[in-house]
Write a protein that holds these residues in place. Structure first.
Motif, short mmCIF file in Angstrom:
data_model
loop_
_atom_site.label_atom_id
_atom_site.label_comp_id
_atom_site.label_asym_id
_atom_site.label_seq_id
_atom_site.Cartn_x
_atom_site.Cartn_y
_atom_site.Cartn_z
N SER A 123 -26.76 -10.53 -34.17
CA SER A 123 -27.21 -10.69 -35.13
C SER A 123 -26.37 -11.10 -36.01
N CYS A 124 -26.78 -12.40 -37.24
CA CYS A 124 -25.51 -12.99 -38.11
C CYS A 124 -26.61 -13.41 -39.33
N ALA A 125 -27.55 -12.85 -40.17
CA ALA A 125 -28.18 -13.32 -41.54
C ALA A 125 -26.83 -14.10 -42.92
N ALA A 126 -27.58 -15.20 -42.88
CA ALA A 126 -26.91 -15.92 -43.98
C ALA A 126 -27.40 -15.68 -45.33
N SER A 127 -26.65 -15.64 -46.35
CA SER A 127 -27.86 -14.89 -47.65
C SER A 127 -26.77 -15.74 -48.72
N GLY A 128 -27.64 -15.80 -50.17
CA GLY A 128 -27.40 -16.01 -50.53
C GLY A 128 -27.55 -17.23 -51.53
N SER A 129 -26.41 -18.28 -52.26
CA SER A 129 -27.05 -19.52 -52.68
C SER A 129 -26.99 -20.68 -51.70
N ILE A 130 -28.16 -20.46 -50.95
CA ILE A 130 -27.96 -21.67 -49.98
C ILE A 130 -29.01 -22.89 -50.21
N PHE A 131 -28.37 -24.08 -50.07
CA PHE A 131 -29.23 -25.48 -50.01
C PHE A 131 -29.94 -25.34 -48.75
N SER A 132 -29.11 -25.75 -47.62
CA SER A 132 -29.27 -26.01 -46.50
C SER A 132 -28.15 -26.53 -44.91
N ILE A 133 -28.07 -25.52 -44.47
CA ILE A 133 -27.63 -24.93 -43.57
C ILE A 133 -27.43 -26.52 -42.47
N ASN A 134 -26.26 -26.31 -41.87
CA ASN A 134 -25.89 -27.62 -41.04
C ASN A 134 -26.06 -27.12 -39.32
N ALA A 135 -25.32 -25.95 -39.20
CA ALA A 135 -24.89 -25.45 -37.42
C ALA A 135 -24.25 -24.05 -37.76
N MET A 136 -24.26 -23.07 -37.36
CA MET A 136 -24.14 -21.78 -37.07
C MET A 136 -23.92 -21.58 -35.75
N GLY A 137 -22.94 -20.55 -35.48
CA GLY A 137 -22.20 -20.03 -34.39
C GLY A 137 -21.58 -18.74 -34.12
N TRP A 138 -20.99 -18.71 -33.05
CA TRP A 138 -20.06 -17.46 -32.25
C TRP A 138 -18.80 -18.22 -32.07
N TYR A 139 -17.67 -17.19 -32.69
CA TYR A 139 -16.47 -17.08 -32.38
C TYR A 139 -15.71 -15.95 -31.69
N ARG A 140 -14.96 -15.85 -31.12
CA ARG A 140 -14.26 -14.43 -31.07
C ARG A 140 -13.29 -14.61 -30.35
N GLN A 141 -12.25 -12.89 -30.44
CA GLN A 141 -10.81 -13.09 -30.69
C GLN A 141 -10.20 -12.36 -29.83
N ALA A 142 -9.64 -11.90 -29.32
CA ALA A 142 -9.40 -10.78 -28.61
C ALA A 142 -7.86 -10.69 -28.72
N PRO A 143 -7.48 -9.32 -28.73
CA PRO A 143 -5.94 -8.48 -29.06
C PRO A 143 -5.02 -9.35 -28.36
N GLY A 144 -4.44 -10.28 -29.20
CA GLY A 144 -2.87 -10.74 -28.83
C GLY A 144 -3.70 -12.79 -28.66
N LYS A 145 -4.54 -13.02 -29.11
CA LYS A 145 -5.39 -14.62 -28.67
C LYS A 145 -6.05 -14.84 -30.18
N GLN A 146 -6.09 -16.37 -29.79
CA GLN A 146 -6.33 -17.47 -30.82
C GLN A 146 -8.10 -17.31 -30.74
N ARG A 147 -8.27 -17.54 -32.41
CA ARG A 147 -9.76 -17.55 -32.01
C ARG A 147 -10.59 -18.42 -31.39
N GLU A 148 -11.43 -18.70 -30.66
CA GLU A 148 -12.05 -19.25 -29.65
C GLU A 148 -13.71 -19.21 -30.10
N LEU A 149 -13.92 -20.11 -29.61
CA LEU A 149 -15.48 -21.03 -29.72
C LEU A 149 -16.17 -20.04 -28.90
N VAL A 150 -17.10 -19.60 -29.05
CA VAL A 150 -18.38 -19.20 -27.63
C VAL A 150 -19.70 -20.14 -28.05
N THR A 151 -20.14 -20.47 -29.07
CA THR A 151 -21.46 -20.91 -28.65
C THR A 151 -21.39 -21.57 -30.52
N THR A 152 -22.11 -22.49 -30.28
CA THR A 152 -23.15 -23.43 -31.67
C THR A 152 -24.53 -23.32 -31.60
#
Length: 121
Positions: free
Chosen positions: A21-50
Motif C-alpha cells: 500500500s502507498c498513501a499520499a498525504s499533505g498539500s495535494i491539489f491533484s494526482i496525475n498518476a501513481m505507480g510502483w518501481y523496484r530496485q534489486a541489489p546491483g540493478k537499476q530501478r525499474e518500472l513495475v506498474t502505473t
C-alpha cells in the motif's frame, strides 16, 4: 509538503502473495498518476506498474498476469497485489506519484522511502 508512505513488504515464499500500500498525504491539489518501481541489489530501478487518474494501467512484461495495481482516489492510496511471487521479484519497492501540490502549484514526481520485498524459501 507531500509525503508518500508505503507499507506491506516482507518475506514470502515463492508462489506466495503480498499486498503493498502507498498513501499520499499533505498539500495535494491533484494526482496525475501513481505507480510502483523496484530496485534489486546491483540493478537499476525499474518500472513495475502505473495507474493514471483515469484508471489506465501499465505493467512491466515481467509482472503481467501476476501483479495488479489498484487505487482508492478518495484516500490518495494505491495498492499493489502481488501473486505467484518469484525469487526474481526480490527488491526494494518504491511508490511514485506525479502530482500537483497546493502550495506552489507545481507538478512533479514524488517518491516513497521504499519497502523491502524478499521472496525466498
Amino acid at each position: 509538503q507531500v509525503q508518500l508512505v508505503e507499507s506491506g513488504g516482507g518475506l514470502v515464499q515463492p508462489g506466495g502473495s503480498l499486498r503493498l500500500s502507498c498513501a499520499a498525504s499533505g498539500s495535494i491539489f491533484s494526482i496525475n498518476a501513481m505507480g510502483w518501481y523496484r530496485q534489486a541489489p546491483g540493478k537499476q530501478r525499474e518500472l513495475v506498474t502505473t495507474i493514471s487518474s483515469g484508471g489506465n494501467t501499465n505493467y512491466a512484461d515481467s509482472v503481467k498476469g501476476r501483479f495488479t495495481i489498484s487505487r482508492d482516489s478518495a484516500k490518495n492510496t494505491v495498492y499493489l497485489q502481488m501473486n505467484s511471487l518469484k525469487s526474481e521479484d526480490t527488491a526494494v519497492y518504491y511508490c511514485n506519484a506525479v502530482l500537483k501540490d497546493r502550495t506552489y502549484s507545481v507538478t512533479r514526481a514524488y517518491w516513497g522511502q521504499g519497502t523491502q520485498v524478499t521472496v525466498s524459501s
